[in-house]
Design an enzyme around this catalytic site. Structure first.
Site, PDB file in Angstrom:
ATOM      1  N   ARG A 198      33.966  51.659  48.632  1.00 56.67           N
ATOM      2  CA  ARG A 198      32.833  51.671  49.553  1.00 56.67           C
ATOM      3  C   ARG A 198      32.161  50.312  49.710  1.00 56.67           C
ATOM      4  O   ARG A 198      31.866  49.884  50.835  1.00 56.67           O
ATOM      5  CB  ARG A 198      31.773  52.699  49.097  1.00 56.67           C
ATOM      6  CG  ARG A 198      32.112  54.109  49.484  1.00 56.67           C
ATOM      7  CD  ARG A 198      31.583  55.086  48.466  1.00 56.67           C
ATOM      8  NE  ARG A 198      32.380  54.988  47.276  1.00 56.67           N
ATOM      9  CZ  ARG A 198      33.494  55.702  47.056  1.00 56.67           C
ATOM     10  NH1 ARG A 198      33.857  56.614  47.900  1.00 56.67           N
ATOM     11  NH2 ARG A 198      34.213  55.527  45.966  1.00 56.67           N
ATOM     12  N   THR A 199      31.870  49.675  48.589  1.00 60.52           N
ATOM     13  CA  THR A 199      31.079  48.440  48.696  1.00 60.52           C
ATOM     14  C   THR A 199      31.852  47.396  49.499  1.00 60.52           C
ATOM     15  O   THR A 199      31.323  46.792  50.439  1.00 60.52           O
ATOM     16  CB  THR A 199      30.700  47.925  47.290  1.00 60.52           C
ATOM     17  OG1 THR A 199      30.047  48.985  46.601  1.00 60.52           O
ATOM     18  CG2 THR A 199      29.771  46.731  47.372  1.00 60.52           C
ATOM     19  N   LYS A 224      47.164  31.761  38.502  1.00 61.42           N
ATOM     20  CA  LYS A 224      47.732  30.504  37.986  1.00 61.42           C
ATOM     21  C   LYS A 224      46.821  29.874  36.944  1.00 61.42           C
ATOM     22  O   LYS A 224      47.042  28.753  36.512  1.00 61.42           O
ATOM     23  CB  LYS A 224      47.919  29.502  39.135  1.00 61.42           C
ATOM     24  CG  LYS A 224      48.834  29.982  40.242  1.00 61.42           C
ATOM     25  CD  LYS A 224      48.897  28.915  41.342  1.00 61.42           C
ATOM     26  CE  LYS A 224      49.732  29.390  42.512  1.00 61.42           C
ATOM     27  NZ  LYS A 224      49.576  28.499  43.679  1.00 61.42           N
ATOM     28  N   ARG A 267      31.719  40.943  43.225  1.00 57.97           N
ATOM     29  CA  ARG A 267      31.684  42.032  42.231  1.00 57.97           C
ATOM     30  C   ARG A 267      32.532  41.601  41.047  1.00 57.97           C
ATOM     31  O   ARG A 267      33.652  41.090  41.230  1.00 57.97           O
ATOM     32  CB  ARG A 267      32.226  43.336  42.807  1.00 57.97           C
ATOM     33  CG  ARG A 267      32.461  44.378  41.710  1.00 57.97           C
ATOM     34  CD  ARG A 267      32.860  45.730  42.230  1.00 57.97           C
ATOM     35  NE  ARG A 267      31.733  46.416  42.835  1.00 57.97           N
ATOM     36  CZ  ARG A 267      31.771  47.699  43.208  1.00 57.97           C
ATOM     37  NH1 ARG A 267      32.861  48.411  43.038  1.00 57.97           N
ATOM     38  NH2 ARG A 267      30.712  48.266  43.757  1.00 57.97           N
ATOM     39  N   HIS A 291      23.161  46.543  40.848  1.00 57.98           N
ATOM     40  CA  HIS A 291      23.906  46.805  42.092  1.00 57.98           C
ATOM     41  C   HIS A 291      22.860  46.992  43.194  1.00 57.98           C
ATOM     42  O   HIS A 291      22.620  48.101  43.669  1.00 57.98           O
ATOM     43  CB  HIS A 291      24.753  48.069  41.908  1.00 57.98           C
ATOM     44  CG  HIS A 291      25.825  48.274  42.942  1.00 57.98           C
ATOM     45  ND1 HIS A 291      25.896  47.550  44.120  1.00 57.98           N
ATOM     46  CD2 HIS A 291      26.861  49.148  42.969  1.00 57.98           C
ATOM     47  CE1 HIS A 291      26.943  47.981  44.814  1.00 57.98           C
ATOM     48  NE2 HIS A 291      27.542  48.946  44.133  1.00 57.98           N
TER      49      HIS A 291
HETATM   50  C1  NCD Z   1      29.349  52.378  42.000  1.00 58.61           C
HETATM   51  C2  NCD Z   1      29.592  51.086  41.279  1.00 58.61           C
HETATM   52  O1  NCD Z   1      30.544  50.367  41.554  1.00 58.61           O
HETATM   53  O2  NCD Z   1      28.752  50.794  40.438  1.00 58.61           O
HETATM   54  N1  NCD Z   1      30.106  52.525  43.161  1.00 58.61           N
HETATM   55  C3  NCD Z   1      29.615  52.052  44.352  1.00 58.61           C
HETATM   56  O3  NCD Z   1      29.423  50.884  44.518  1.00 58.61           O
HETATM   57  N2  NCD Z   1      29.328  52.946  45.293  1.00 58.61           N
HETATM   58  C4  NCD Z   1      29.344  53.585  41.171  1.00 58.61           C
HETATM   59  C5  NCD Z   1      30.402  53.827  40.148  1.00 58.61           C
HETATM   60  O4  NCD Z   1      31.388  53.098  40.066  1.00 58.61           O
HETATM   61  O5  NCD Z   1      30.246  54.809  39.434  1.00 58.61           O
END
Ligand code: NCD
Length: 296
Positions: free
Chosen positions: A48-49, A76, A97, A125
């Site tokens: 999703r993100t 590498k 991320r 997040h």
């Molecule tokens: C979450 C995350 O990556 O922290 N997912 C997201 O971004 N919607 C939740 C999770 O991984 O449980």
């Protein structure tokens, strides 16, 4: 500006972003950022993100570039620092991320371009929290005074840590429920309490009849030192449709997704279950966030 933690925003900033996302979602506004480029650098799994950021960029008239760590020069032996400094030249805003806490901040400190934290380990997040607040406000027309139950792995879930801060900012009443040993870190909670006077109760069992919003997250198995312990907790942790028989008619059930087995599948078709729509709100919300960070 960078958006690394929900602490980077105050209530007025959050309201400005939610208002802008509302206008975008309702078709009243469309940010025009033609010629700008977003970079997604995801060192940890995402559906999703990453995709909603990329979709948001396209909807804003932008392009995007995507670093895939598995096929990049990281293989590498190139460092995280060199990777970030290189991609800075290819984009106007970077979404990072990473499984290590503090990595998005590290990236932001190394470059001039805005960095958005797409999740750093068990820490923060912020854009997920903005989606959550946006969803609550759209469904409930307010955030203040609502009884919001956060249920799941509160120790390792960055979504929960960021969200409790965001809810406190708006004056919600928060109930925290987690399996034993997976409570939210007391020092962090104390910070939020002191800053906003958060009304919080901590329970072992949820009271589904009491909640206006039930926000669930999965057991974050990848952050456990012992995978067998994660499996043991996961086997016991599941919300069943039957558990919700006394829930309010207008309960809203949210989840950042992915869900694994913590929500019985039959709950998906209940009218209270809003988590797929919540995920879809990621696009207008992130359109607003991209515009916001690029304008400051
Ligand atoms: C979450 C995350 O990556 O922290 N997912 C997201 O971004 N919607 C939740 C999770 O991984 O449980």
């Amino acid at each position: 500006m960078d958006l690394i933690s929900i602490r980077d925003l105050d209530r007025k900033n959050v309201e400005a972003i939610l208002d802008s996302a509302d206008a975008i979602a309702d078709g009243k506004k469309r940010p025009d950022l033609k010629g700008r480029t977003l970079a997604t650098l995801f060192f940890e799994a995402s559906t999703r993100t990453k995709l909603s950021f990329q979709s948001a960029a396209l909807h804003n008239g932008m392009g995007y570039v995507d670093l895939l760590p598995e096929t990049s020069s990281l293989k590498k032996g190139e460092s995280f620092a060199d990777t970030i400094k290189t991609v800075e030249g290819y984009a106007d805003v970077l979404v990072v991320r990473h499984p290590k806490e503090g990595s998005a901040r590290l990236a932001a400190d190394m470059i001039e371009k805005p960095v958005i934290n797409g999740g750093d380990g068990a820490n923060q997040h912020p854009t997920q929290t903005l989606i959550d607040l946006f969803s609550i406000r759209r469904y409930k027309k307010r955030i203040k005074g609502l009884n919001i139950t956060l249920l799941g792995d509160l120790k390792h879930a960055r979504t929960m840590r960021s969200l409790v801060y965001g809810l406190a900012m708006f004056g919600s009443e928060v109930t925290l429920v987690s399996p034993p040993g997976l409570e939210m870190e007391p020092n962090y909670l104390e910070e939020v309490r002191q800053k906003f006077g958060l009304k919080v109760s901590i329970k072992n069992e949820p009271d589904y009849s009491d909640a206006d919003v039930l926000y669930v997250c999965r057991i974050q198995q990848e952050r456990f030192a012992d995978p067998y312990e994660a499996k043991r907790v996961m086997e016991k942790f599941m919300i069943r449709k039957d558990d919700l028989k006394n829930a309010k008619e207008d309960l809203v059930i949210l989840h950042p997704l992915p869900k694994v087995n913590e929500i019985e599948v039959s709950i998906d078709s209940m009218k209270q279950a809003k988590y797929f729509e919540q995920a879809h709100f990621g696009v207008p919300l992130r359109q607003a966030v991209i515009e916001y960070v690029l304008s400051r």
